[in-house]
Design a protein around this motif. Sequence first.
Motif, mmCIF file in Angstrom:
data_model
loop_
_atom_site.group_PDB
_atom_site.id
_atom_site.type_symbol
_atom_site.label_atom_id
_atom_site.label_comp_id
_atom_site.label_asym_id
_atom_site.label_seq_id
_atom_site.Cartn_x
_atom_site.Cartn_y
_atom_site.Cartn_z
ATOM 1 N N PRO A 93 -3.047 -73.240 16.227
ATOM 2 C CA PRO A 93 -3.455 -71.987 16.864
ATOM 3 C C PRO A 93 -3.889 -72.192 18.310
ATOM 4 O O PRO A 93 -4.351 -73.269 18.689
ATOM 5 N N ASN A 94 -3.757 -71.128 19.108
ATOM 6 C CA ASN A 94 -4.393 -71.152 20.415
ATOM 7 C C ASN A 94 -5.855 -70.731 20.241
ATOM 8 O O ASN A 94 -6.301 -70.459 19.123
ATOM 9 N N ARG A 95 -6.587 -70.670 21.337
ATOM 10 C CA ARG A 95 -8.028 -70.381 21.231
ATOM 11 C C ARG A 95 -8.309 -69.028 20.579
ATOM 12 O O ARG A 95 -9.197 -68.909 19.735
ATOM 13 N N LEU A 96 -7.550 -68.008 20.963
ATOM 14 C CA LEU A 96 -7.778 -66.674 20.417
ATOM 15 C C LEU A 96 -7.431 -66.605 18.941
ATOM 16 O O LEU A 96 -8.134 -65.959 18.152
ATOM 17 N N GLU A 97 -6.356 -67.272 18.550
ATOM 18 C CA GLU A 97 -5.943 -67.283 17.138
ATOM 19 C C GLU A 97 -6.946 -68.029 16.278
ATOM 20 O O GLU A 97 -7.258 -67.611 15.157
ATOM 21 N N LEU A 98 -7.466 -69.136 16.800
ATOM 22 C CA LEU A 98 -8.475 -69.893 16.062
ATOM 23 C C LEU A 98 -9.757 -69.072 15.922
ATOM 24 O O LEU A 98 -10.372 -69.034 14.845
ATOM 25 N N LYS A 99 -10.154 -68.406 16.993
ATOM 26 C CA LYS A 99 -11.345 -67.558 16.964
ATOM 27 C C LYS A 99 -11.164 -66.429 15.942
ATOM 28 O O LYS A 99 -12.080 -66.125 15.162
ATOM 29 N N ALA A 100 -9.981 -65.833 15.917
ATOM 30 C CA ALA A 100 -9.714 -64.742 14.979
ATOM 31 C C ALA A 100 -9.752 -65.227 13.533
ATOM 32 O O ALA A 100 -10.300 -64.545 12.648
ATOM 33 N N LEU A 101 -9.187 -66.409 13.280
ATOM 34 C CA LEU A 101 -9.219 -66.961 11.923
ATOM 35 C C LEU A 101 -10.650 -67.193 11.465
ATOM 36 O O LEU A 101 -11.026 -66.837 10.343
ATOM 37 N N LYS A 102 -11.464 -67.811 12.332
ATOM 38 C CA LYS A 102 -12.859 -68.069 11.980
ATOM 39 C C LYS A 102 -13.611 -66.773 11.716
ATOM 40 O O LYS A 102 -14.410 -66.682 10.769
ATOM 41 N N PHE A 153 -10.805 -78.670 10.729
ATOM 42 C CA PHE A 153 -10.200 -78.203 9.484
ATOM 43 C C PHE A 153 -9.639 -76.793 9.635
ATOM 44 O O PHE A 153 -8.570 -76.480 9.097
ATOM 45 N N GLU A 154 -10.328 -75.942 10.384
ATOM 46 C CA GLU A 154 -9.828 -74.578 10.580
ATOM 47 C C GLU A 154 -8.473 -74.579 11.300
ATOM 48 O O GLU A 154 -7.582 -73.780 10.962
ATOM 49 N N GLU A 155 -8.297 -75.480 12.265
ATOM 50 C CA GLU A 155 -6.994 -75.591 12.930
ATOM 51 C C GLU A 155 -5.915 -76.035 11.947
ATOM 52 O O GLU A 155 -4.768 -75.569 11.997
ATOM 53 N N VAL A 156 -6.284 -76.936 11.047
ATOM 54 C CA VAL A 156 -5.337 -77.419 10.044
ATOM 55 C C VAL A 156 -4.958 -76.301 9.072
ATOM 56 O O VAL A 156 -3.795 -76.174 8.672
ATOM 57 N N ILE A 157 -5.927 -75.481 8.689
ATOM 58 C CA ILE A 157 -5.623 -74.334 7.833
ATOM 59 C C ILE A 157 -4.556 -73.460 8.490
ATOM 60 O O ILE A 157 -3.549 -73.092 7.873
ATOM 61 N N TYR A 158 -4.777 -73.123 9.756
ATOM 62 C CA TYR A 158 -3.822 -72.284 10.491
ATOM 63 C C TYR A 158 -2.449 -72.960 10.552
ATOM 64 O O TYR A 158 -1.411 -72.317 10.329
ATOM 65 N N LEU A 159 -2.442 -74.248 10.841
ATOM 66 C CA LEU A 159 -1.191 -75.002 10.920
ATOM 67 C C LEU A 159 -0.429 -74.948 9.598
ATOM 68 O O LEU A 159 0.785 -74.697 9.575
#
Length: 369
Positions: A51-60, A38-44
């Motif tokens: 997101p890439n790994r760093l972007e996903l980590k930053a969002l979380k 779901f977090e990847e979908v939020i970013y999308l």
Amino acid sequence: MAGMTDVIACETSICSIEGGILRYQGYTIDDLTKNTTFEEVIYLLWYGRLPNRLELKALKEDMAENSKLPPEIYALLKLYAPWGNAMAKLRTCVSFLTHFDDEVMDHSFGADHRKAIRIMARIAAIVAAIDRIRKGLEPIEINTIAANSLAETFLWLLTGEKPAPIAVKALDTCLILHAEHELNASTFAARVTVSTMSDIYSGIVSAIGTLKGPLHGNANEQVAVMLEDIGNINQVEPYLDQKIKNGELIMGFGHRVYKKGDPRVKYLRPLAKELAEWRQDSRWYEMALKIETIVQDRKALMPNVDFYSALVYTSLGIPRDLFTLIFAISRTSGWLAHILEQHENNQLLRPRAKYIGKKEVSWIAVEDR
């Protein structure tokens, strides 16, 4: 056109429903459900790409840092009667959050995205607090748990216990499936509100108020009511016979957009089965399969996203009147995407109405009326 059905009100790159295929930013719901969180979908939804790994980590990390609720929210919820409407409580709490954000009327790109993170991070904690406080329990402080996703965070805050992996995965899947659905009533309400250059919080409050209406939200709750009314599999056919004879609506079937079947059902049906087996209670799932078969045969209607999501949420131990609030947690990601898109190239949404009233009426003095 009645209900503005098929009227094009704006342009968007966030979501499309064409040929019965649901896509978020060009990705099919099939690809996203099978492969993302779901977090990847939020970013999308917000940024137009995965997101890439760093972007996903930053969002979380950003969401974790912004997830703590002001203590005044808990104090507000304790003022409500336990039986008060849960959606009304959510609406008021989101509105109240406005007073704790010093960037409320800053419409810059950066400020809008920071506010989106704050709202998204806090809405699950609000819903969990609504349930715990009305039960006489103290809400759980979010910094006392070590959850890895919004789905895990919510279940932990709701129950006070670390949830099972199967439960977390199930809820995460539901959050993905409910995240966005083009220009539905609540999304349109949010876009209209922020098109006036009102704040993001007001847009989300408008969306929640719209979802509160039973013609938009509440259907999955009514599916649960129907299953409880039926009681056991032997009563399915008599119950549906009476409904069909009386011309009554059968909840969880048919869709305004999907005429050949809701593409989200094929993920919720096996999910409901898996959870029923996990709980060692397949009564509702077996009833649901029989209902689906009969309604398809006799009314040529197929189940929609609400039908099997009711079974999933029940298996997760979520109170029935929170079903629509779970929907709101998920759909907040889509609402925020549309709000951000609206603010990027804003134009006031001001449609016209076709006048059908009286014309050329002459004024009559009050003593002659």
